[in-house]
Enzyme design. Structure first.
Site, PDB file in Angstrom:
ATOM      1  N   GLY A  57      62.115  24.862-113.825  1.00  0.00           N
ATOM      2  CA  GLY A  57      60.945  24.025-114.071  1.00  0.00           C
ATOM      3  C   GLY A  57      61.383  22.576-114.051  1.00  0.00           C
ATOM      4  N   GLU A  58      61.059  21.868-115.095  1.00  0.00           N
ATOM      5  CA  GLU A  58      61.388  20.440-115.163  1.00  0.00           C
ATOM      6  C   GLU A  58      62.069  20.189-116.507  1.00  0.00           C
ATOM      7  OE1 GLU A  58      60.818  18.759-112.233  1.00  0.00           O
ATOM      8  OE2 GLU A  58      62.169  17.512-113.408  1.00  0.00           O
ATOM      9  N   SER A  59      63.380  19.928-116.455  1.00  0.00           N
ATOM     10  CA  SER A  59      64.125  19.832-117.718  1.00  0.00           C
ATOM     11  C   SER A  59      63.703  18.639-118.567  1.00  0.00           C
ATOM     12  CB  SER A  59      65.622  19.792-117.438  1.00  0.00           C
ATOM     13  OG  SER A  59      65.917  18.829-116.467  1.00  0.00           O
ATOM     14  N   CYS A  87      68.407  27.283-113.313  1.00  0.00           N
ATOM     15  CA  CYS A  87      68.081  25.947-112.801  1.00  0.00           C
ATOM     16  C   CYS A  87      67.800  24.966-113.951  1.00  0.00           C
ATOM     17  CB  CYS A  87      66.929  26.046-111.808  1.00  0.00           C
ATOM     18  SG  CYS A  87      66.926  24.650-110.675  1.00  0.00           S
ATOM     19  N   ARG A 114      72.195  16.889-112.806  1.00  0.00           N
ATOM     20  CA  ARG A 114      70.814  17.265-112.498  1.00  0.00           C
ATOM     21  C   ARG A 114      70.484  16.860-111.066  1.00  0.00           C
ATOM     22  NH1 ARG A 114      65.651  14.339-113.990  1.00  0.00           N
ATOM     23  NH2 ARG A 114      64.154  16.010-113.632  1.00  0.00           N
ATOM     24  N   ILE A 146      66.513  25.095-105.660  1.00  0.00           N
ATOM     25  CA  ILE A 146      65.390  24.154-105.623  1.00  0.00           C
ATOM     26  C   ILE A 146      65.726  22.968-106.535  1.00  0.00           C
ATOM     27  CG2 ILE A 146      62.908  23.863-106.008  1.00  0.00           C
ATOM     28  CD1 ILE A 146      62.674  26.963-105.793  1.00  0.00           C
ATOM     29  N   ARG A 147      66.047  21.847-105.956  1.00  0.00           N
ATOM     30  CA  ARG A 147      66.496  20.676-106.748  1.00  0.00           C
ATOM     31  C   ARG A 147      67.491  21.129-107.815  1.00  0.00           C
ATOM     32  NH1 ARG A 147      62.420  18.341-109.756  1.00  0.00           N
ATOM     33  NH2 ARG A 147      61.364  20.330-109.680  1.00  0.00           N
ATOM     34  N   HIS A 182      67.708  30.495-108.260  1.00  0.00           N
ATOM     35  CA  HIS A 182      66.549  31.232-108.803  1.00  0.00           C
ATOM     36  C   HIS A 182      66.549  32.704-108.387  1.00  0.00           C
ATOM     37  CE1 HIS A 182      64.014  27.820-110.235  1.00  0.00           C
ATOM     38  NE2 HIS A 182      64.745  27.142-109.368  1.00  0.00           N
ATOM     39  N   GLU A 184      65.031  35.086-109.680  1.00  0.00           N
ATOM     40  CA  GLU A 184      63.698  35.670-109.882  1.00  0.00           C
ATOM     41  C   GLU A 184      62.820  35.505-108.651  1.00  0.00           C
ATOM     42  OE1 GLU A 184      64.716  32.843-110.954  1.00  0.00           O
ATOM     43  OE2 GLU A 184      63.090  31.376-110.912  1.00  0.00           O
TER      44      GLU A 184
HETATM   45  N1  GLN Z   1      65.637  19.502-110.961  1.00  0.00           N
HETATM   46  C1  GLN Z   1      64.858  20.157-111.976  1.00  0.00           C
HETATM   47  C2  GLN Z   1      65.149  19.570-113.332  1.00  0.00           C
HETATM   48  O1  GLN Z   1      65.866  18.680-113.441  1.00  0.00           O
HETATM   49  C3  GLN Z   1      65.181  21.635-111.988  1.00  0.00           C
HETATM   50  C4  GLN Z   1      64.549  22.305-110.802  1.00  0.00           C
HETATM   51  C5  GLN Z   1      64.282  23.752-111.005  1.00  0.00           C
HETATM   52  O2  GLN Z   1      64.324  24.280-112.106  1.00  0.00           O
HETATM   53  N2  GLN Z   1      63.965  24.395-109.922  1.00  0.00           N
HETATM   54  O3  GLN Z   1      64.636  19.996-114.314  1.00  0.00           O
END
Ligand code: GLN
Length: 200
Positions: A57-59, A87, A114, A146-147, A182, A184
């Site tokens: 998600g988004e940390s 992630c 990150r 993903i990122r 990921h 999942e």
């Molecule tokens: N780059 C995102 C973050 O910093 C993490 C991306 C992800 O969980 N797919 O939170």
């Protein structure tokens, strides 16, 4: 379910932190792996589970949501039960993230960078080499990045379960598991099953 243990083959009932991010996909993967699961949004929810997944998600957002009352009970739970961060979840488990907006839980002796594998446009998929411990060593694991965070420092107590080239991308310390990709989002339930077999 009794006291956070599933009647299903002794697997733990797995909580999936459902504040933000792709928790629904983890719940579906847990069904595929044969486990019971619950969404976790409050400290109260932690009483019904005996292991926890912190999803992608988004940390930065997750940091803010954790700081609204969940940080302490969650930290306490994770020190006593198996936890797996994928992630953004890995970023939250690390000792440091290189981003001052993130307050990691510091449950694992790794430093991460990150977005170290690039931003959204740099998301990619790759075959990962796996350790013997994961089983079926001859069969690579398909990694969806993903990122994704990049591990920049590994403590001595941390062992590597999967590599992208020579880089560690799935690591374990005690009952703390973290992956920068990921699992999942694929049909391969190996890592979910591995997590279910982790005991404190
Ligand atoms: N780059 C995102 C973050 O910093 C993490 C991306 C992800 O969980 N797919 O939170």
């Amino acid at each position: 379910m009794v006291g956070g243990r599933s009647a299903n083959g002794g697997w733990p009932v797995v909580g999936v932190l459902a504040l933000q991010g792709d928790y629904a996909r983890h719940r579906a993967a847990l069904v595929a792996a044969g486990a019971d699961s619950r969404d976790v949004r409050t400290a109260e929810d932690l009483k019904d589970v005996s292991a926890l997944i912190i999803p992608g998600g988004e940390s930065t957002t997750m940091t803010l949501l954790l700081d609204a009352g969940l940080r302490e009970p969650l930290g306490e739970f994770c020190r006593a039960h198996p936890v797996w961060g994928t992630c953004a979840g890995m970023i939250l488990l690390a000792k440091s993230s290189g981003d001052s907006r993130i307050r990691p839980l510091e449950l694992m002796d790794v430093a991460v960078n990150r977005n170290g594998f690039g931003r959204q446009v740099h998301s990619f998929e790759a075959e990962l080499r796996v350790s013997e411990e994961l089983g079926e060593r001859e069969r690579s694991l398909h990694g969806v990045f993903i990122r994704a965070p990049r591990i920049t420092k590994l403590g001595e107590a941390v062992r590597v379960l999967a590599w992208l080239g020579d880089e560690p991308v799935c690591v374990r310390q005690g009952t703390v598991l973290a992956s920068s990709f990921h699992p999942e989002l694929t049909d391969d339930a190996r890592l979910h099953r591995y997590f279910l077999s982790m005991r404190g």
